[in-house]
Design a protein around this motif. Structure first.
Motif, PDB file in Angstrom:
ATOM      1  N   ARG A  77      29.128  47.714  23.763  1.00 37.29           N
ATOM      2  CA  ARG A  77      28.515  49.037  23.720  1.00 37.29           C
ATOM      3  C   ARG A  77      27.709  49.173  22.439  1.00 37.29           C
ATOM      4  NH1 ARG A  77      33.046  52.448  25.086  1.00 37.29           N
ATOM      5  NH2 ARG A  77      33.596  50.538  26.206  1.00 37.29           N
ATOM      6  N   LYS A  82      26.247  51.961  31.251  1.00 36.02           N
ATOM      7  CA  LYS A  82      24.949  52.571  30.915  1.00 36.02           C
ATOM      8  C   LYS A  82      25.009  54.074  30.700  1.00 36.02           C
ATOM      9  CE  LYS A  82      23.256  48.466  31.396  1.00 36.02           C
ATOM     10  NZ  LYS A  82      23.057  47.629  30.187  1.00 36.02           N
ATOM     11  N   GLN A  84      25.561  57.352  28.491  1.00 37.84           N
ATOM     12  CA  GLN A  84      25.228  57.570  27.080  1.00 37.84           C
ATOM     13  C   GLN A  84      25.835  58.899  26.658  1.00 37.84           C
ATOM     14  OE1 GLN A  84      21.388  55.944  25.918  1.00 37.84           O
ATOM     15  NE2 GLN A  84      20.960  57.844  24.838  1.00 37.84           N
ATOM     16  N   SER A 135      26.065  54.043  23.955  1.00 41.61           N
ATOM     17  CA  SER A 135      25.588  53.500  25.229  1.00 41.61           C
ATOM     18  C   SER A 135      26.691  52.594  25.755  1.00 41.61           C
ATOM     19  CB  SER A 135      24.291  52.723  25.024  1.00 41.61           C
ATOM     20  OG  SER A 135      23.273  53.568  24.525  1.00 41.61           O
ATOM     21  N   PRO A 143      22.850  61.861  30.077  1.00 38.74           N
ATOM     22  CA  PRO A 143      22.759  61.006  28.896  1.00 38.74           C
ATOM     23  C   PRO A 143      22.331  61.798  27.652  1.00 38.74           C
ATOM     24  CG  PRO A 143      20.785  60.741  30.219  1.00 38.74           C
ATOM     25  CD  PRO A 143      21.671  61.700  30.971  1.00 38.74           C
TER      26      PRO A 143
END
Length: 297
Positions: free
Chosen positions: A99, A122, A124, A118, A145
């Protein structure tokens, strides 16, 4: 707070000068004198704190002698790095291979270093890294995200990426205040207030074929909104020196402005044959230092 910083010094593993990879940015340090509206920078003192062909960026002071920033290793993994201005040493606060940690800063309570992470899938999101080195904790599992953020009252105001990007404040679970949309990347609490400030990409003026965004404010406690003039054209990064004064940069030039004024005052220019385009900045009143991120030419 003194205990926090001692723990950081004693417990962090050595940074050991690894070669970083990804994005050409370094951190530069400039000495300052004076305070608030009387602040001066001394460009002749500027030097590169980091000097690698890859990524060192997003500086943030966490106490009177330490700073955190995000850096990438040779495998393009981003970790949280601590620099101690007293010992002149770098240390890793995180060392993760699955990560990436970005935008580190200390939380209001002083018990965590927060970061936008992250994750392997994927996502965030904001994670908290306890200063006693227990496992990191996910803050908001349902908000992502996240791009950038700042703190007020131990809760986060977050730039959430989307179409459009939005700025939200997490007053509680399932209790989000949507502050604005179409916001630029700098999210900063105005010191000694309950205001979250940001640049609006929807409100701008054109200067020399570049856009200067309007600085806006939202008061978490009262719900009141305010406008504090325009930023510098072509720039998205600003910081508050204190409750009244702001810093921004354009190219290698650093500017100051009182929030009620319209015009930016040029403070000085960092001369460099190797670096250009100041972006993120961090200021320490205790050390009389300004740290800026600069792009390698």
């Amino acid at each position: 707070m003194k205990i926090l910083y001692t723990l950081l010094l004693v417990s962090l593993s050595s940074f050991s000068g690894i070669v970083l990879a990804q994005g050409g940015f370094d951190l530069w340090v400039v000495e300052t004198s004076g305070k608030s509206g009387n602040l001066k920078i001394h460009p002749e003192t500027a030097y590169a704190l980091t000097d690698r062909p890859e990524y060192d960026n997003q500086p943030s002071f966490i106490n009177e002698y330490q700073m955190v920033f995000s850096a990438a290793d040779e495998n393009d993994n981003f970790d949280i790095i601590v620099y101690n201005f007293n010992s002149k040493k770098f240390t890793n606060m995180s060392r993760t291979s699955d990560r990436n940690e970005n935008s580190p800063t200390i939380t209001d309570c002083g018990m965590y270093i927060s970061a936008v992470v992250s994750e392997p899938d994927k996502k965030q999101r904001i994670w908290l890294y306890p200063i006693n080195f227990e496992p990191a904790e996910l803050l908001y599992d349902d908000i992502e995200p996240v791009g950038y953020y700042d703190w007020y009252d131990n809760k986060a105001a977050m730039f959430v990426l989307g179409d459009p990007n939005t700025l939200v404040y997490a007053r509680g679970r399932n209790d989000l205040i949507e502050i604005d949309s179409n916001v630029a990347r700098s999210i900063n609490k105005r010191p000694k207030t309950s205001e979250i400030t940001y640049l609006s990409t929807a409100d701008f003026r054109n200067v020399a074929d570049q856009q200067a965004y309007l600085l806006k404010s939202y008061d978490i406690e009262t719900g009141e909104r305010a406008e504090y003039g325009f930023g510098l054209e072509g720039s998205q990064d600003f910081i508050w020196l204190d409750k009244k004064y702001l810093l921004m940069a354009k190219g290698n030039d650093i500017y100051k402005r009182k929030y009620t004024d319209n015009n930016w005052e040029l403070m000085g220019t960092i001369q460099s044959d190797t670096h250009q385009n100041i972006s993120r900045m961090a200021y320490s009143e205790d050390l009389d230092l300004l740290v800026v991120a600069m792009e390698r030419k």
